[in-house]
Design a protein around this motif. Sequence first.
Motif, PDB file in Angstrom:
ATOM      1  N   GLN A  28      22.686  -5.189   9.836  1.00 40.22           N
ATOM      2  CA  GLN A  28      23.432  -5.513  11.051  1.00 40.22           C
ATOM      3  C   GLN A  28      24.938  -5.332  10.846  1.00 40.22           C
ATOM      4  OE1 GLN A  28      21.713  -5.797  13.707  1.00 40.22           O
ATOM      5  NE2 GLN A  28      19.810  -5.818  12.534  1.00 40.22           N
ATOM      6  N   ARG A  74      25.803  -1.707  11.092  1.00 36.64           N
ATOM      7  CA  ARG A  74      25.747  -1.226  12.477  1.00 36.64           C
ATOM      8  C   ARG A  74      26.973  -1.636  13.280  1.00 36.64           C
ATOM      9  NH1 ARG A  74      20.264  -2.347  15.609  1.00 36.64           N
ATOM     10  NH2 ARG A  74      21.450  -1.150  17.133  1.00 36.64           N
ATOM     11  N   PHE A  75      27.362  -2.895  13.171  1.00 36.03           N
ATOM     12  CA  PHE A  75      28.361  -3.428  14.093  1.00 36.03           C
ATOM     13  C   PHE A  75      29.753  -3.583  13.487  1.00 36.03           C
ATOM     14  CE2 PHE A  75      24.189  -5.036  15.564  1.00 36.03           C
ATOM     15  CZ  PHE A  75      24.155  -4.367  16.774  1.00 36.03           C
ATOM     16  N   PRO A 103      30.957   1.198  12.386  1.00 36.72           N
ATOM     17  CA  PRO A 103      30.430   2.258  13.257  1.00 36.72           C
ATOM     18  C   PRO A 103      30.810   3.657  12.790  1.00 36.72           C
ATOM     19  CG  PRO A 103      32.316   1.191  14.283  1.00 36.72           C
ATOM     20  CD  PRO A 103      31.982   0.377  13.061  1.00 36.72           C
ATOM     21  N   ASP A 125      15.736   0.888  14.126  1.00 40.59           N
ATOM     22  CA  ASP A 125      16.551   0.711  15.324  1.00 40.59           C
ATOM     23  C   ASP A 125      17.991   1.155  15.087  1.00 40.59           C
ATOM     24  OD1 ASP A 125      16.744  -0.206  18.064  1.00 40.59           O
ATOM     25  OD2 ASP A 125      17.986  -1.837  17.299  1.00 40.59           O
ATOM     26  N   ALA A 126      18.480   0.990  13.860  1.00 39.38           N
ATOM     27  CA  ALA A 126      19.834   1.454  13.538  1.00 39.38           C
ATOM     28  C   ALA A 126      19.930   2.965  13.677  1.00 39.38           C
ATOM     29  CB  ALA A 126      20.212   1.024  12.123  1.00 39.38           C
ATOM     30  N   THR A 127      18.879   3.677  13.270  1.00 35.07           N
ATOM     31  CA  THR A 127      18.866   5.124  13.428  1.00 35.07           C
ATOM     32  C   THR A 127      18.749   5.517  14.892  1.00 35.07           C
ATOM     33  OG1 THR A 127      17.885   5.470  11.241  1.00 35.07           O
ATOM     34  CG2 THR A 127      17.640   7.247  12.837  1.00 35.07           C
ATOM     35  N   SER A 133      19.338   3.662  17.724  1.00 34.09           N
ATOM     36  CA  SER A 133      20.306   3.136  18.684  1.00 34.09           C
ATOM     37  C   SER A 133      21.757   3.255  18.232  1.00 34.09           C
ATOM     38  CB  SER A 133      19.990   1.653  18.972  1.00 34.09           C
ATOM     39  OG  SER A 133      18.678   1.504  19.467  1.00 34.09           O
ATOM     40  N   SER A 134      22.005   3.273  16.929  1.00 33.43           N
ATOM     41  CA  SER A 134      23.382   3.327  16.438  1.00 33.43           C
ATOM     42  C   SER A 134      23.702   4.623  15.710  1.00 33.43           C
ATOM     43  CB  SER A 134      23.652   2.138  15.501  1.00 33.43           C
ATOM     44  OG  SER A 134      23.503   0.919  16.173  1.00 33.43           O
ATOM     45  N   GLN A 153      22.880   5.656  12.889  1.00 36.33           N
ATOM     46  CA  GLN A 153      23.065   5.512  11.453  1.00 36.33           C
ATOM     47  C   GLN A 153      21.756   5.904  10.780  1.00 36.33           C
ATOM     48  OE1 GLN A 153      24.505   1.532  10.631  1.00 36.33           O
ATOM     49  NE2 GLN A 153      26.640   2.153  10.863  1.00 36.33           N
ATOM     50  N   TRP A 158      19.187   6.410   8.056  1.00 37.78           N
ATOM     51  CA  TRP A 158      18.878   5.829   6.750  1.00 37.78           C
ATOM     52  C   TRP A 158      18.005   6.796   5.954  1.00 37.78           C
ATOM     53  CZ3 TRP A 158      19.404   0.601   4.663  1.00 37.78           C
ATOM     54  CH2 TRP A 158      20.300  -0.190   5.390  1.00 37.78           C
TER      55      TRP A 158
END
Length: 309
Positions: A66, A69-70, A73, A121-123, A125-126, A128, A130
């Motif tokens: 997290q 992600r936040f 960026p 979800d990071a890949t 939605s953000s 990023q 992995w």
Amino acid sequence: MGDGARAVVDFRTDSSRYKHWKLSFDGPVATVHMDVKEDGGLVPGYELKLNSYDLGVDIELYDAIQRLRFEHPEVGAVVLTSRKERIFCAGANIRMLSQSSHGWKVNFCKFTNETRSAIEDATASSRQVWLTAVNGPCAGGGYELALATDWIIMADDGSTTVALPEVPLLAVLPGTGGLTRLVDKRRVRRDRADFFCTLEEGIKGQRAVEWRLVDEVVPRSRLAEATKVRATELAGPPGRPGSGSRHSNGASRAIASHTLTSPARSTASGAWPRSRWRRPGHRRRWTLWASMRRGAASGRWRSRGSSTI
């Protein structure tokens, strides 16, 4: 953690308090090093050997996901690897599970699943991406952790393997998405997935690539270099959200370009599958349902002696 015990778990942490993970940054690429402290278990009674994990290890990992992600960026790719020599991860700690109550085990698996889903979800939605650099034996929950990432690169040294040995060793099925991600995400053939789960020793080298268990293998001496090159490519060009244009799709283009050349991910047409999570047979069921609807509308699908379907 026994049936009559109650342990208070604090899920709050930050990078300055991590015991088991180290974060480093190199421009748009971040690296998450797994270095589990053997005597750093969440509760007494077991040692976290061979980078095995308990709930405390996963709490830190979830926090790192997290924060990347936040708070970062500008990061376009995240490398997940082990800081220990010739060992990636042995999965969930068996002694921890053996002394835990049923409720603790259930919640442990739930939180572990949420952590793996957070990586995906990071890949999605953000942006990023992995990727995992497997530098040693990768078994059970360790391989399930790698499966949550979008790309797996493994050392080809004769001893590094990937395995889901829960069935032959413990007589249980993989509990944190192993079989689902093998078949639905990596498109491993079902017969191979079944056979793979019966192999205590796992699979290594080029065979792992051919079976789609990993995306590429390289000699151990080139693992760090190859991982850096791949991560930089997947991170995409400048202009990611937070470092310029908020609508950059550089990482997505990078993923698409590499899936075209990957021996494990390419399709007959040379394109990425329309939906990586679509269940096999979904199109057949949709076609059958549509034909039944058309037949019902024309009266050809009415049951004998009845005016209804």
